[in-house]
Write an enzyme that holds these catalytic residues in place. Structure first.
Site, PDB file in Angstrom:
ATOM      1  N   CYS A 169       0.886  -1.134   0.058  1.00  0.00           N
ATOM      2  CA  CYS A 169       0.014  -0.041  -0.070  1.00  0.00           C
ATOM      3  C   CYS A 169       0.786   1.259  -0.119  1.00  0.00           C
ATOM      4  O   CYS A 169       0.356   2.400   0.022  1.00  0.00           O
ATOM      5  CB  CYS A 169      -0.735  -0.122   1.343  1.00  0.00           C
ATOM      6  SG  CYS A 169      -1.986  -1.512   1.216  1.00  0.00           S
ATOM      7  N   HIS A 294      -3.474   7.576   6.560  1.00  0.00           N
ATOM      8  CA  HIS A 294      -3.627   6.266   5.696  1.00  0.00           C
ATOM      9  C   HIS A 294      -4.943   5.662   6.005  1.00  0.00           C
ATOM     10  O   HIS A 294      -5.661   5.516   5.205  1.00  0.00           O
ATOM     11  CB  HIS A 294      -2.487   5.257   6.333  1.00  0.00           C
ATOM     12  CG  HIS A 294      -2.427   4.168   5.458  1.00  0.00           C
ATOM     13  ND1 HIS A 294      -2.095   4.116   4.217  1.00  0.00           N
ATOM     14  CD2 HIS A 294      -2.478   2.704   6.030  1.00  0.00           C
ATOM     15  CE1 HIS A 294      -2.288   2.851   3.756  1.00  0.00           C
ATOM     16  NE2 HIS A 294      -2.333   2.150   4.934  1.00  0.00           N
ATOM     17  N   HIS A 330      -9.809   1.572  -0.554  1.00  0.00           N
ATOM     18  CA  HIS A 330      -8.244   1.540  -0.321  1.00  0.00           C
ATOM     19  C   HIS A 330      -7.726   1.023  -1.722  1.00  0.00           C
ATOM     20  O   HIS A 330      -8.002  -0.151  -2.186  1.00  0.00           O
ATOM     21  CB  HIS A 330      -7.874   0.537   0.754  1.00  0.00           C
ATOM     22  CG  HIS A 330      -6.736   0.437   1.134  1.00  0.00           C
ATOM     23  ND1 HIS A 330      -5.566   1.134   0.207  1.00  0.00           N
ATOM     24  CD2 HIS A 330      -5.816  -0.079   2.242  1.00  0.00           C
ATOM     25  CE1 HIS A 330      -4.315   0.802   0.737  1.00  0.00           C
ATOM     26  NE2 HIS A 330      -4.478   0.296   2.024  1.00  0.00           N
TER      27      HIS A 330
END
Length: 411
Positions: A169, A294, A330
């Protein structure tokens, strides 16, 4: 924990383009962000995808037709690379101008991804298992992790450094650091950086097996948070040494090496990356105007990120913070770049940061979450966090160049 600190030359953003569940292009995404502030309706409210056992999970799917991959590059034809072409079209005028005056080997490409063309491979395997044979249009190069940068370099006929990062990520956030260094070392005069990821069964069911996937809209930092929603999209940036309105002011990176999938429980690496970015940019925590968290909405990530922010800012945190993943899902390897593009929109268009949709879990370390208030002054400096499996942490410091240094408009 291992950290890296490197002195770099100024790194300016000549242009950027993005596509995600919020829309395609700066204007569409800005309009969707404004609608969220007014209505609280997320794109994740209207789209679901089945898991292998038939349960449904919200996803951040890109709507509408995507550009076609040229026939000459059909071996690279994947949804991932089509998303990349949609982002590329938005920066093409500025890129064409650079290509007209720079040699082909002086423009580099650094991209991040975590899925590449896995969806195409899934369909090919399913067809083979069903006795249909491998589809004629499938090529192994579609699913290689290096496919995005290789495809883009061939499509643009560029011969400079071209490579793909896959650090889960944080992949496309790390691409900024690599681009920054290519410019600083003189290995390139311009760098296309960014990231791309597309929806596929592997990631959806993989995160479900880790008990990290939510079956309802994700709730970053909320008491009822239970996991992530997955999205897709792409964002590309043109980085150069030539002055522009927006710049990458600093970047920080660290490696916890704490656990293969869980973050360090106290967020030590996350804090180190944020401090490094601020130090590199010569900015104090009190000078920040917004923090793009995040914010995955998993129990452990939000817990450690709030701890890291609480230590960095203490009780004097003035910059509002929020997670845009409640709007895009995400986007995994593309998340760092897409969220950096959203931050650039906020900087360029003097927009209020996305408001946090949930009240903060009182069990978390207290941080100041954005509530949709109009900023007292236009945003000038924002921090964008990307944290990944294996404790791979990146924090990007983005900002407006002071008026006396401004060049041409990036819009």
């Amino acid at each position: 924990m291992n950290t890296v600190m490197t002195r770099v030359s100024p790194c300016f953003i000549a242009d950027y383009g993005l596509i995600c569940a919020l829309g395609e292009g700066k204007t569409a995404v800005a309009a969707a962000l404004s609608r969220w502030q007014e209505s609280g309706i997320s794109p994740l409210d209207g789209e679901c995808q089945p898991l292998s056992d038939g349960r449904l999970t919200p996803v951040g799917r890109v709507k509408g037709a995507l550009p076609s991959v040229p026939q000459a590059l059909s071996a690279y034809d994947s949804r991932n690379n089509r998303l990349l072409l949609a982002a590329l079209a938005q920066i093409r005028p500025g890129l064409d101008a650079l290509m007209a005056r720079l040699a082909q080997d002086r423009i580099a490409i650094v991209l991040g991804t975590s899925t590449s063309g896995i969806a195409e491979a899934e369909r090919a395997v399913a067809a083979w298992q069903g006795g249909e044979g491998i589809p004629a249009g499938f090529d192994y190069r579609q699913q290689e992790l290096g496919s995005p940068s290789d495809f883009l370099a061939r499509h643009l006929a560029l011969t400079g450094p071209a490579y793909t990062l896959s650090t889960a990520c944080s992949s496309s956030a790390r691409a900024f650091i690599s681009g920054q260094r290519l410019l600083a070392t003189g290995l390139a005069d311009a760098v296309i950086v960014g990231g791309v990821d597309s929806l596929c069964g592997l990631t959806l069911n993989g995160f479900d097996s880790l008990e990290s996937l939510s079956l309802s809209r994700c709730r970053p930092f909320g008491a009822e948070r239970c996991g992530i929603n997955i999205g897709e999209g792409a964002a590309l940036f043109l980085l150069t040494r030539e002055r522009a309105v927006l710049a990458l002011l600093g970047a920080g990176e660290s490696s916890d090496a704490w656990h293969v999938s869980a973050p360090h429980p106290e967020g030590l690496g996350a804090e180190a990356a944020m401090r490094m970015a601020l130090r590199q940019g010569g900015v104090t925590p009190g000078e920040l105007d917004y923090i793009n968290l995040h914010g995955t909405a998993t129990r452990l990530n939000d817990e450690m990120e709030s701890l890291a922010l609480a230590r960095l800012f203490g009780a004097a945190q003035s910059a509002p913070a929020s997670s845009s993943k409640m709007l895009t899902g995400h986007t995994l390897g593309a998340a760092g770049a897409i969220e950096a593009a959203i931050c650039c929109l906020l900087l360029a268009r003097e927009m209020a940061p996305p408001r946090q949709g949930e009240a903060q879990d009182p069990a978390l370390a207290p941080i100041r979450l954005a509530r949709g208030d109009v900023p007292a002054r236009p945003l000038a400096r924002v921090l964008s966090n990307s944290f990944a499996f294996g404790g791979n942490n990146v924090s990007l410091l983005l900002g407006r160049v002071p008026a006396r240094e401004e060049g041409a408009s990036h819009e």
